[in-house]
Scaffold this motif. Sequence first.
Motif, PDB file in Angstrom:
ATOM      1  N   MET A  90      -4.704  18.854  27.481  1.00  0.00           N
ATOM      2  CA  MET A  90      -5.254  19.365  26.227  1.00  0.00           C
ATOM      3  C   MET A  90      -4.373  20.505  25.717  1.00  0.00           C
ATOM      4  SD  MET A  90      -8.033  17.690  25.451  1.00  0.00           S
ATOM      5  CE  MET A  90      -8.895  18.819  24.366  1.00  0.00           C
ATOM      6  N   THR A  91      -4.209  20.591  24.378  1.00  0.00           N
ATOM      7  CA  THR A  91      -3.433  21.664  23.779  1.00  0.00           C
ATOM      8  C   THR A  91      -4.242  22.949  23.770  1.00  0.00           C
ATOM      9  OG1 THR A  91      -2.358  20.039  22.365  1.00  0.00           O
ATOM     10  CG2 THR A  91      -2.141  22.356  21.743  1.00  0.00           C
ATOM     11  N   ASP A  92      -3.588  24.060  24.136  1.00  0.00           N
ATOM     12  CA  ASP A  92      -4.285  25.346  24.145  1.00  0.00           C
ATOM     13  C   ASP A  92      -4.758  25.702  22.740  1.00  0.00           C
ATOM     14  OD1 ASP A  92      -3.783  25.613  26.832  1.00  0.00           O
ATOM     15  OD2 ASP A  92      -1.914  26.740  26.537  1.00  0.00           O
ATOM     16  N   VAL A  93      -5.962  26.284  22.669  1.00  0.00           N
ATOM     17  CA  VAL A  93      -6.529  26.682  21.379  1.00  0.00           C
ATOM     18  C   VAL A  93      -5.848  27.973  20.918  1.00  0.00           C
ATOM     19  CG1 VAL A  93      -8.602  27.419  20.175  1.00  0.00           C
ATOM     20  CG2 VAL A  93      -8.718  25.588  21.883  1.00  0.00           C
ATOM     21  N   THR A 144      -0.778  17.073  16.624  1.00  0.00           N
ATOM     22  CA  THR A 144      -1.451  17.704  17.760  1.00  0.00           C
ATOM     23  C   THR A 144      -1.157  19.207  17.823  1.00  0.00           C
ATOM     24  OG1 THR A 144       0.422  17.065  19.170  1.00  0.00           O
ATOM     25  CG2 THR A 144      -1.490  15.580  19.132  1.00  0.00           C
ATOM     26  N   CYS A 177      -3.770  21.892  16.414  1.00  0.00           N
ATOM     27  CA  CYS A 177      -5.017  22.259  17.076  1.00  0.00           C
ATOM     28  C   CYS A 177      -5.157  23.776  17.117  1.00  0.00           C
ATOM     29  CB  CYS A 177      -5.048  21.719  18.503  1.00  0.00           C
ATOM     30  SG  CYS A 177      -5.066  19.932  18.612  1.00  0.00           S
ATOM     31  N   ASN A 212     -13.040  25.197  14.458  1.00  0.00           N
ATOM     32  CA  ASN A 212     -12.362  24.895  15.723  1.00  0.00           C
ATOM     33  C   ASN A 212     -11.854  23.451  15.650  1.00  0.00           C
ATOM     34  OD1 ASN A 212     -11.452  24.704  18.322  1.00  0.00           O
ATOM     35  ND2 ASN A 212     -13.346  25.385  19.292  1.00  0.00           N
ATOM     36  N   THR A 242      -9.541  20.205  16.789  1.00  0.00           N
ATOM     37  CA  THR A 242      -8.879  19.528  17.908  1.00  0.00           C
ATOM     38  C   THR A 242      -8.405  18.152  17.439  1.00  0.00           C
ATOM     39  OG1 THR A 242     -10.283  20.640  19.530  1.00  0.00           O
ATOM     40  CG2 THR A 242      -9.132  18.661  20.260  1.00  0.00           C
ATOM     41  N   GLN A 292      -6.596  14.478  18.704  1.00  0.00           N
ATOM     42  CA  GLN A 292      -6.334  13.621  19.848  1.00  0.00           C
ATOM     43  C   GLN A 292      -5.606  12.368  19.400  1.00  0.00           C
ATOM     44  OE1 GLN A 292     -10.413  13.137  21.298  1.00  0.00           O
ATOM     45  NE2 GLN A 292      -9.888  14.359  23.111  1.00  0.00           N
ATOM     46  N   ASN A 302     -12.553   8.391  22.436  1.00  0.00           N
ATOM     47  CA  ASN A 302     -12.492   9.841  22.212  1.00  0.00           C
ATOM     48  C   ASN A 302     -13.004  10.109  20.808  1.00  0.00           C
ATOM     49  OD1 ASN A 302     -10.379   9.112  20.500  1.00  0.00           O
ATOM     50  ND2 ASN A 302      -8.766   9.962  21.795  1.00  0.00           N
ATOM     51  N   GLN A 303     -12.745  11.298  20.283  1.00  0.00           N
ATOM     52  CA  GLN A 303     -13.269  11.649  18.960  1.00  0.00           C
ATOM     53  C   GLN A 303     -12.513  10.969  17.827  1.00  0.00           C
ATOM     54  OE1 GLN A 303     -13.159  15.931  18.860  1.00  0.00           O
ATOM     55  NE2 GLN A 303     -14.868  16.158  20.277  1.00  0.00           N
TER      56      GLN A 303
END
Length: 239
Positions: free
Chosen positions: A1-4, A44, A47, A65, A67, A69, A142-143
């Motif tokens: 996962m990519t850091d927020v 990506t 994000c 927020n 995200t 994918q 996934n989303q």
Amino acid sequence: MTDVVVKITIGTCYYDAEPKLGENFIGKVELSCPASLIFTSPQTSDCGVYSAQLTGDRIETIKYNVTFQDPVSPVELKLHVISDSSCKATCSTEDDEVIDTSLSCDNKSCHLAGGERSKVTKSGASLRLYQSNESIICNHSNQVNWTQSKKQINICVRSEGSTLQTTLIVVAGIIVAGIIVAAIIGLLYCYIKKKLCFAQRQTGSSNSQTLPQSQANGDPRVIPESDRLMNGNTAESPV
């Protein structure tokens, strides 16, 4: 996962006017305050946490927020018959994510019995095995999107007729194997017996006497033993 990552403010929203975007986001996002933020060409790397100011009677800060994918890969579902009463379902993805579960079956249907039925993959997607009526379904989602593979349970179901047929095949195989073994034993017995008879004939021939060559050819110089005895007795008799 990519850091927020916390991003700069996207723009300003107004209760009675169109939103005003920052220069860096014009053409990149569509903002509809207070609930909607749409990226027209998402990456990506986009994000993170975005914010917008809502201006009116009072100023509020709205946070988004975000995200992104990648779409999930296709899945493959396989059913393996283990016995007349059990089957195994295996669900796998192209990036080597695997779950499997067992099914308990009778002559009519099967149902999930045990094993791993769901997991979260390394990419954050969901991989799940479940039963729907007479089908087993493997779902990868996934989303962003989802893919699935489906198979009918009747592949695993064993009917009474097929069980009887399997039993008959096994019995026939045993009978054929018995006949072959009996034939091999019979051939070995005949071969050994023939060898023994031949050996006995050879022994009998070696023990038999053979006439001398001169006697066999009728040589007059050879006097039989019986004649010699008779001649000897005649010579000793008184006149």
